[in-house]
Design an enzyme around this catalytic site. Structure first.
Site, PDB file in Angstrom:
ATOM      1  N   ARG A  66      34.198  36.086  41.304  1.00  0.00           N
ATOM      2  CA  ARG A  66      35.060  36.647  42.487  1.00  0.00           C
ATOM      3  C   ARG A  66      35.633  38.000  42.037  1.00  0.00           C
ATOM      4  O   ARG A  66      35.572  38.766  42.984  1.00  0.00           O
ATOM      5  CB  ARG A  66      36.093  35.637  42.918  1.00  0.00           C
ATOM      6  CG  ARG A  66      35.884  34.509  43.622  1.00  0.00           C
ATOM      7  CD  ARG A  66      36.972  33.486  43.416  1.00  0.00           C
ATOM      8  NE  ARG A  66      35.973  32.471  42.265  1.00  0.00           N
ATOM      9  CZ  ARG A  66      35.466  31.325  42.761  1.00  0.00           C
ATOM     10  NH1 ARG A  66      35.448  31.056  43.929  1.00  0.00           N
ATOM     11  NH2 ARG A  66      34.817  30.842  41.766  1.00  0.00           N
ATOM     12  N   THR A  67      36.488  38.021  41.039  1.00  0.00           N
ATOM     13  CA  THR A  67      37.182  39.052  40.948  1.00  0.00           C
ATOM     14  C   THR A  67      36.397  40.208  40.639  1.00  0.00           C
ATOM     15  O   THR A  67      36.583  41.293  41.195  1.00  0.00           O
ATOM     16  CB  THR A  67      38.248  38.846  39.617  1.00  0.00           C
ATOM     17  OG1 THR A  67      39.048  37.360  39.744  1.00  0.00           O
ATOM     18  CG2 THR A  67      39.136  39.824  39.251  1.00  0.00           C
ATOM     19  N   LYS A  94      28.531  44.226  18.692  1.00  0.00           N
ATOM     20  CA  LYS A  94      28.081  44.883  17.374  1.00  0.00           C
ATOM     21  C   LYS A  94      29.309  45.287  16.487  1.00  0.00           C
ATOM     22  O   LYS A  94      29.119  45.891  15.461  1.00  0.00           O
ATOM     23  CB  LYS A  94      27.136  46.124  17.579  1.00  0.00           C
ATOM     24  CG  LYS A  94      25.951  45.782  18.275  1.00  0.00           C
ATOM     25  CD  LYS A  94      25.069  47.380  18.486  1.00  0.00           C
ATOM     26  CE  LYS A  94      24.127  47.278  19.317  1.00  0.00           C
ATOM     27  NZ  LYS A  94      23.440  48.441  19.427  1.00  0.00           N
ATOM     28  N   ARG A 116      39.556  42.824  32.265  1.00  0.00           N
ATOM     29  CA  ARG A 116      39.720  41.379  32.267  1.00  0.00           C
ATOM     30  C   ARG A 116      39.624  41.212  30.762  1.00  0.00           C
ATOM     31  O   ARG A 116      38.595  41.440  30.028  1.00  0.00           O
ATOM     32  CB  ARG A 116      38.878  40.573  33.006  1.00  0.00           C
ATOM     33  CG  ARG A 116      38.784  38.928  32.745  1.00  0.00           C
ATOM     34  CD  ARG A 116      38.359  38.131  33.699  1.00  0.00           C
ATOM     35  NE  ARG A 116      39.223  38.093  34.726  1.00  0.00           N
ATOM     36  CZ  ARG A 116      38.957  37.026  35.769  1.00  0.00           C
ATOM     37  NH1 ARG A 116      38.005  36.214  35.402  1.00  0.00           N
ATOM     38  NH2 ARG A 116      39.882  36.949  36.812  1.00  0.00           N
ATOM     39  N   HIS A 146      47.966  38.047  36.391  1.00  0.00           N
ATOM     40  CA  HIS A 146      46.482  38.238  37.178  1.00  0.00           C
ATOM     41  C   HIS A 146      47.123  38.879  38.536  1.00  0.00           C
ATOM     42  O   HIS A 146      47.228  38.243  39.628  1.00  0.00           O
ATOM     43  CB  HIS A 146      45.770  36.800  37.261  1.00  0.00           C
ATOM     44  CG  HIS A 146      44.623  37.212  37.962  1.00  0.00           C
ATOM     45  ND1 HIS A 146      43.990  38.343  38.406  1.00  0.00           N
ATOM     46  CD2 HIS A 146      43.394  36.418  37.879  1.00  0.00           C
ATOM     47  CE1 HIS A 146      42.708  38.275  38.778  1.00  0.00           C
ATOM     48  NE2 HIS A 146      42.136  37.206  38.470  1.00  0.00           N
TER      49      HIS A 146
HETATM   50  C1  NCD Z   1      41.421  32.719  38.119  1.00  0.00           C
HETATM   51  C2  NCD Z   1      41.546  33.502  36.801  1.00  0.00           C
HETATM   52  O1  NCD Z   1      40.587  34.007  36.110  1.00  0.00           O
HETATM   53  O2  NCD Z   1      42.420  33.401  36.070  1.00  0.00           O
HETATM   54  N1  NCD Z   1      40.276  33.010  38.619  1.00  0.00           N
HETATM   55  C3  NCD Z   1      40.423  34.139  39.496  1.00  0.00           C
HETATM   56  O3  NCD Z   1      40.591  35.031  39.134  1.00  0.00           O
HETATM   57  N2  NCD Z   1      39.616  33.854  40.847  1.00  0.00           N
HETATM   58  C4  NCD Z   1      41.845  31.496  37.711  1.00  0.00           C
HETATM   59  C5  NCD Z   1      40.715  30.401  37.069  1.00  0.00           C
HETATM   60  O4  NCD Z   1      40.058  30.773  36.421  1.00  0.00           O
HETATM   61  O5  NCD Z   1      41.102  29.204  37.287  1.00  0.00           O
END
Ligand code: NCD
Length: 319
Positions: A66-67, A94, A116, A146
């Site tokens: 999703r993100t 590498k 991320r 987040h």
């Molecule tokens: C969250 C994350 O990655 O921190 N998910 C997300 O971003 N949609 C929560 C999760 O992974 O449970």
């Protein structure tokens, strides 16, 4: 981590690393900007030229559906060029250091990193070391923060229940390992929520969790009483290095959201979950797919909220 790095000399959003240090006015500006993108999309305007000529790099060192995809769609709806770096096949595999990866990408004249990373503080580290004209957006760092997820959650709540000062919210599940919960708690407190409860077994709560601005509960039957908004969390088994649970079925019995438990909250309570969901582990399918669930709406709202954050951060660069 110093939150002040997030703003430029004029007080404009430069990096978005954590909700910490933001005021109610800042958060409301993000929500209102997202709202304007939603209204324009409803009038069939899908593309905006705001970031034309800008290049955004998606740098995801952890898995994401999703993100990553909503960041990509948000950037493309703002007419930016998007570069998705596939870490699994990149030179970091590498042995290239994070800083060398950043320097290499900077040499391609990029304008923004969306990061991320499994390590808390990674996005902050990049913001401190990258060229001054580049913005950094945190798309989740370790257990720390987040912030864009928290903002899309706030946006989704506001669509249904606009007055935060009237709301009692319960965040349920693996608070200990959740960067989402930390950012949600900060955002809810800044937006003036009436009460924020966390409901979890003791082993899944951080020490002194009350200092975050919540009350701690260990019993769903009690904790759900009078609740307007239920925010479920995934069990982050990938971050668990020892036994935090008796068994999964015991966990679901005590902390899983079922139709029966949902009835303990207010009749018009709404249910959120950042995803990915584990059906039958933290949430029953009937609830996840039920009338009170906003889980897919959250995904959709992720696009407008991320468009708002990308465009506000680029404004600091003088677009
Ligand atoms: C969250 C994350 O990655 O921190 N998910 C997300 O971003 N949609 C929560 C999760 O992974 O449970």
């Amino acid at each position: 981590m110093s939150p002040t790095i997030q703003f430029d000399a004029e007080g404009q959003l430069k990096h978005f690393l954590t909700i910490e240090g933001f005021t109610q006015a800042h958060l409301t500006k993000i929500l209102n900007t997202a709202e304007s993108f939603v209204s324009m999309s409803q009038q069939q305007v899908q593309k905006f030229p705001l970031l034309r000529g800008k290049t955004i790099v998606n740098l995801f060192f952890e898995n994401s559906t999703r993100t990553r995809s909503t960041f990509e769609l948000a950037a493309s709806r703002l007419s930016a060029d998007v570069l998705n770096i596939d870490i699994a096949t990149s030179s970091t595999k590498k042995g290239e250091s994070l800083l060398d990866t950043i320097r290499t990408l900077e040499a391609m004249h990029i304008d923004m990193f969306v990061v991320r990373h499994a390590l808390s503080g990674a996005a902050h580290f990049i913001a401190q070391h990258t060229s001054p004209h580049i913005s950094v957006i945190n798309a989740g760092d370790g257990q720390h923060a987040h912030p864009t997820q928290a903002m899309l959650d706030m946006f989704t709540i506001r669509q249904h229940k606009p007055d935060f000062s009237q709301l009692k919210i319960a965040i349920i599940g693996d608070i200990l390992h959740s960067r989402v919960a930390r950012s949600q708690i900060q955002a809810l407190n800044i937006l003036g929520a009436k009460e924020v409860r966390v409901i979890a077994p003791q082993t899944l709560l951080p020490a002194q969790v009350e200092t975050l601005g919540v009350t701690a509960w260990h019993d769903m039957e009690l904790g759900l009483n009078d609740i307007d908004v239920i925010m479920m969390l995934r069990l982050q088994t990938e971050r668990m290095n020892s036994a935090f649970l008796a068994t999964e079925s015991e966990y679901f019995k005590c902390f899983g959201l079922t139709t029966e438990k949902l009835k303990l909250a207010k009749p018009d309570a709404i249910v959120l979950h950042p995803g990915p969901i584990n059906r039958g582990l933290e949430i029953a399918s009937e609830v996840a797919d039920g009338k009170q669930s906003l889980i897919l709406q959250q995904v959709n709202n992720g696009i407008a909220v991320r468009m708002a954050i990308l465009s506000l951060a680029m404004q600091a660069q003088g677009i």
